[in-house]
Design an enzyme around this catalytic site. Structure first.
Site, PDB file in Angstrom:
ATOM      1  N   GLY A 121      13.060  11.780  18.795  1.00 19.02           N
ATOM      2  CA  GLY A 121      14.316  12.489  18.999  1.00 19.02           C
ATOM      3  C   GLY A 121      14.026  13.993  19.079  1.00 19.02           C
ATOM      4  N   ALA A 135      11.240  -0.769   3.825  1.00 17.22           N
ATOM      5  CA  ALA A 135      11.686  -2.162   3.973  1.00 17.22           C
ATOM      6  C   ALA A 135      11.239  -2.810   5.274  1.00 17.22           C
ATOM      7  CB  ALA A 135      13.208  -2.235   3.873  1.00 17.22           C
ATOM      8  N   ARG A 165       4.650  -4.341  14.974  1.00 18.82           N
ATOM      9  CA  ARG A 165       3.516  -3.962  15.832  1.00 18.82           C
ATOM     10  C   ARG A 165       2.182  -3.889  15.094  1.00 18.82           C
ATOM     11  NH1 ARG A 165       5.613   1.262  18.527  1.00 18.82           N
ATOM     12  NH2 ARG A 165       7.044   1.212  16.763  1.00 18.82           N
TER      13      ARG A 165
HETATM   14  C1  UD1 Z   1      12.824   6.922  13.052  1.00 18.12           C
HETATM   15  C2  UD1 Z   1      13.982   7.895  13.453  1.00 18.12           C
HETATM   16  C3  UD1 Z   1      13.514   8.794  14.602  1.00 18.12           C
HETATM   17  C4  UD1 Z   1      12.252   9.537  14.205  1.00 18.12           C
HETATM   18  C5  UD1 Z   1      11.182   8.532  13.782  1.00 18.12           C
HETATM   19  C6  UD1 Z   1       9.979   9.287  13.217  1.00 18.12           C
HETATM   20  C7  UD1 Z   1      16.061   6.719  13.022  1.00 18.12           C
HETATM   21  C8  UD1 Z   1      17.182   5.982  13.621  1.00 18.12           C
HETATM   22  N1  UD1 Z   1      15.116   7.135  13.873  1.00 18.12           N
HETATM   23  O1  UD1 Z   1      12.618   6.011  14.129  1.00 18.12           O
HETATM   24  O2  UD1 Z   1      14.518   9.735  14.933  1.00 18.12           O
HETATM   25  O3  UD1 Z   1      11.799  10.316  15.298  1.00 18.12           O
HETATM   26  O4  UD1 Z   1      11.660   7.652  12.732  1.00 18.12           O
HETATM   27  O5  UD1 Z   1       8.982   8.413  12.775  1.00 18.12           O
HETATM   28  O6  UD1 Z   1      16.044   6.930  11.818  1.00 18.12           O
HETATM   29  N2  UD1 Z   1      13.260   1.094   7.403  1.00 18.12           N
HETATM   30  C9  UD1 Z   1      13.888   0.449   6.359  1.00 18.12           C
HETATM   31  N3  UD1 Z   1      14.950  -0.347   6.608  1.00 18.12           N
HETATM   32  C10 UD1 Z   1      15.434  -0.524   7.863  1.00 18.12           C
HETATM   33  C11 UD1 Z   1      14.789   0.137   8.931  1.00 18.12           C
HETATM   34  C12 UD1 Z   1      13.723   0.948   8.671  1.00 18.12           C
HETATM   35  O7  UD1 Z   1      13.480   0.588   5.207  1.00 18.12           O
HETATM   36  O8  UD1 Z   1      16.402  -1.274   7.999  1.00 18.12           O
HETATM   37  C13 UD1 Z   1      12.112   1.959   7.128  1.00 18.12           C
HETATM   38  C14 UD1 Z   1      10.841   1.456   7.775  1.00 18.12           C
HETATM   39  O9  UD1 Z   1      10.124   0.610   6.893  1.00 18.12           O
HETATM   40  C15 UD1 Z   1      10.087   2.759   8.034  1.00 18.12           C
HETATM   41  C16 UD1 Z   1      11.187   3.796   8.234  1.00 18.12           C
HETATM   42  O10 UD1 Z   1      12.348   3.235   7.667  1.00 18.12           O
HETATM   43  O11 UD1 Z   1       9.329   3.134   6.911  1.00 18.12           O
HETATM   44  C17 UD1 Z   1      11.397   4.173   9.689  1.00 18.12           C
HETATM   45  O12 UD1 Z   1      11.871   3.053  10.401  1.00 18.12           O
HETATM   46  P1  UD1 Z   1      11.467   2.777  11.905  1.00 18.12           P
HETATM   47  O13 UD1 Z   1      12.139   1.541  12.351  1.00 18.12           O
HETATM   48  O14 UD1 Z   1       9.997   2.856  12.059  1.00 18.12           O
HETATM   49  O15 UD1 Z   1      12.157   4.002  12.657  1.00 18.12           O
HETATM   50  P2  UD1 Z   1      11.713   4.652  14.027  1.00 18.12           P
HETATM   51  O16 UD1 Z   1      12.144   3.798  15.143  1.00 18.12           O
HETATM   52  O17 UD1 Z   1      10.276   4.999  13.942  1.00 18.12           O
END
Ligand code: UD1
Ligand code: MG
Length: 452
Positions: free
Chosen positions: A136, A9, A14
Site C-alpha cells: 500500500g 494467526a 506460501r
Molecule cells: C498487510 C497490510 C498491507 C501491508 C503489508 C505489509 C492489511 C490489510 N494489509 O498485508 O497494507 O503493506 O501487511 O507486510 O493489513 N494475520 C492474523 N489474522 C488474520 C490475518 C492476518 O493474525 O486474520 C496476521 C498474519 O499472521 C501476519 C499479519 O497478520 O502476521 C499480516 O497478515 P497478511 O495476510 O500477511 O497481510 P498482508 O497481505 O501481507
C-alpha cells in the site's frame, strides 16, 4: 500504558509447510520470538499475541514469552485479528500493532514509533522502498500530511510511483481504534476486515495522523515464502557478523558465519569459515576456531584451539585446550585446563582432569579421568551393557595403552598402567600394571597359502 498486539494467526500458505508461519526459525529463534524480543524492550507495556492457525501449537512452542495469548478462531483479516483483543485493552492505552511475520523490526524503530505516537491519534510506520511493488502507498498533501493509503490494486499510475509504503505496523489510541474497528467492513477484493482501512476513517474524522519511518527497509520485510526467509536469515547473519567484528572478533569470512543464539566473546578470537554457533556460547580470550565447526551451548576457556570439523555440544572446554580436528564433544563433558582431544575422539558425559590426553580414535563416555592421564589410541569405555550405563573412573597419571577396552563399571587407580590391547574387566590398583593379552608365539619358516 502501551499495549502491544502481535498478529500471529496466519497460516502462511506460501510457506508450503504444516508448521504455522510464525514458528519458522530465523537464526535459531522463531519469527515470533524475534518480534517479541524487540517489543519486550519497550517500557511499561503489555503484550498480546493473536494466534489461530495451527491451534495451540504457537503458544505451546513459546512457553517462555510473557504475553497474553488470544485466539482468533477464523482468520478474517488483520482488522478482525485486532478485534479479538481490543476489549482487553484499557481505553487510555496506546495500542501498537506488530506482525509476527516481520521478524527484523528493531527496538529502536519501535521506540521511535511509540515516541511519535504520543502526539497523534494514529501513527503509521512507513518505509521508503526502491521497489514498492505490492505494498500500500502512502498519500500525502503538499505539507506532508497523510491523506490515506492506496493499495497497489487501486492505485493510479502516478500513485504507483510513490515509494513510501505502509508497513502495516502502527500505534493508535485505544479508544479510537475500538471505535474504528467497529466500523470496518469486508467490501474488498479478499472479503476481509483490513486493519489498514482505519486510516481512511481517521482521515475522514480529521484525527491527528502522524508517521515515522524505519531506518532500514529490511526491518519491515515480512516473511511469506521460504526464499524470503532465507534472504532475511542471510541479512541478519551479516548484521551479527559485523557486530562481532566491531567487538574485535576476526571472522575469516563474515558471509560464511552463522550464529543461532547468543555468543559472549573475549578478545583476539579468530573464527574460520563455516563455523556455526548455536544456543548460548561463551568464548574466552585468544581462542582460535578452525573451519567447519559446530559449537552449541558451550563454554570455551582462554587460549583454546579448536581445529577443523569439530563438534562441541553442551560442554565446557578448559583454558589451553586443544580440540580436533574431527573431535566430537557430546553433552555434559567437562575438560579441565590444558586437555588435548584429537581426531576421531568422541567424549560424552566425561570429566577430564588437567593436562589429560585423548589424542586418537577413542570413545570415552560416562567417565571421570584424573590429571595428566594419557588415554591411548583406540581406547573404548564400554559403558553400556545393553540395559544400563555404567561409569569408568580413571585416576591421576594413569597411562592407558592403545586399543584398550574398559568394561564399566570399573576403576583404575592413580599411576596405574594398562598394557596395549587389554580388556579391563576388574578394578586396577594404584601403581599396578594391568595387562590381558594372548601371549605371542612364533611359527618359524611359516609358509603362506598359495593361490590354487
Ligand atoms: C498487510 C497490510 C498491507 C501491508 C503489508 C505489509 C492489511 C490489510 N494489509 O498485508 O497494507 O503493506 O501487511 O507486510 O493489513 N494475520 C492474523 N489474522 C488474520 C490475518 C492476518 O493474525 O486474520 C496476521 C498474519 O499472521 C501476519 C499479519 O497478520 O502476521 C499480516 O497478515 P497478511 O495476510 O500477511 O497481510 P498482508 O497481505 O501481507
Ligand atoms: Mg504478509
Amino acid at each position: 500504558m502501551l499495549s502491544i498486539v502481535i498478529l500471529a494467526a496466519g497460516q502462511g500458505i506460501r510457506m508450503r509447510s504444516q508448521v504455522p508461519k510464525v514458528m519458522h526459525l530465523l537464526a535459531g529463534r522463531t519469527l515470533l520470538e524475534h518480534v517479541y524480543i524487540a517489543a519486550s524492550r519497550l517500557r511499561s507495556r503489555r503484550i498480546h499475541v493473536v494466534y489461530g492457525s495451527g491451534g495451540d501449537q504457537v503458544p505451546k512452542a513459546h512457553p517462555g514469552l510473557d504475553v497474553s495469548w488470544v485466539e482468533q478462531r477464523r482468520q478474517l483479516g488483520t482488522g478482525h485479528a485486532v478485534m479479538q483483543v481490543i476489549d482487553d485493552i484499557p481505553a487510555n492505552d496506546t495500542v501498537m500493532v506488530l506482525y509476527g511475520d516481520v521478524p527484523l523490526i528493531t527496538f529502536e524503530t519501535l521506540d521511535q514509533l511509540e515516541e511519535a505516537a504520543r502526539e497523534s491519534d494514529l501513527c503509521l510506520l512507513t518505509s521508503m522502498l526502491d521497489d514498492p511493488h505490492g505494498y500500500g502507498r502512502i498519500l500525502r498533501n503538499d505539507r506532508g500530511g497523510i491523506l490515506g493509503i492506496v493499495e497497489e490494486k487501486d492505485a493510479s499510475d502516478a500513485e504507483r510511483e510513490i515509494c513510501e509504503v505502509n508497513t502495516g505496523m502502527m500505534a493508535v489510541r485505544s479508544r479510537l481504534l475500538k471505535h474504528w474497528l467497529g466500523n470496518l467492513g469486508t467490501h474488498n477484493a479478499q472479503g476481509e476486515f483490513y486493519l489498514t482501512d482505519i486510516v481512511r476513517m481517521a482521515v475522514d474524522e480529521e484525527a491527528v495522523i502522524n508517521s515515522t519511518s524505519a531506518d532500514s527497509p529490511t526491518e519491515v520485510h515480512g516473511v511469506n515464502t521460504k526464499a524470503q526467509l532465507a534472504e532475511l536469515e542471510r541479512y541478519y547473519q551479516l548484521i551479527q557478523a559485523h557486530q562481532l567484528m566491531s567487538q574485535g572478533v576476526t571472522l575469516r569470512d563474515p558471509a560464511r558465519f552463522d550464529m543461532r543464539g547468543d555468543l559472549e566473546v573475549g578478545s583476539d578470537v579468530v573464527i574460520d569459515v563455516n563455523v556455526v554457533i548455536e544456543g548460548s556460547v561463551s568464548i574466552g580470550n585468544n581462542v582460535q576456531i578452525g573451519p567447519n565447526c559446530l559449537i552449541r551451548d558451550a563454554d570455551i576457556g582462554d587460549d583454546v584451539q579448536i581445529f577443523a570439523n569439530s563438534v562441541i555440544d553442551n560442554a565446557v572446554i578448559g583454558a589451553r585446550g586443544r580440540i580436533g580436528p574431527f573431535s566430537r564433544i557430546r553433552p555434559h563433558t567437562r575438560l579441565s585446563e590444558g586437555v588435548h582431544v584429537g581426531n576421531f575422539v568422541e567424549l560424552k558425559n566425561a570429566e577430564v582432569g588437567e593436562d589429560g590426553r585423548i589424542n586418537h580414535l577413542s570413545y570415552v563416555g560416562d567417565a571421570e579421568i584424573g590429571r595428566a592421564a594419557n588415554i591411548g589410541a583406540g581406547t573404548i569405555t564400554c559403558n553400556f551393557d545393553g540395559a544400563n550405563k555404567h561409569k569408568t573412573i580413571i585416576g591421576d597419571d594413569v597411562f592407558v595403552g592403545s586399543d584398550t577396552q574398559l568394561v564399566a563399571p570399573v576403576r583404575v587407580g592413580d599411576g596405574a598402567t594398562i598394557g596395549a590391547g587389554t580388556t579391563v574387566t576388574r578394578d586396577v590398583e594404584a601403581g599396578a600394571l594391568a595387562i590381558s593379552r594372548v601371549e605371542q608365539r612364533a611359527v618359524k619358516g611359516w609358509k603362506r597359502p598359495k593361490k590354487q
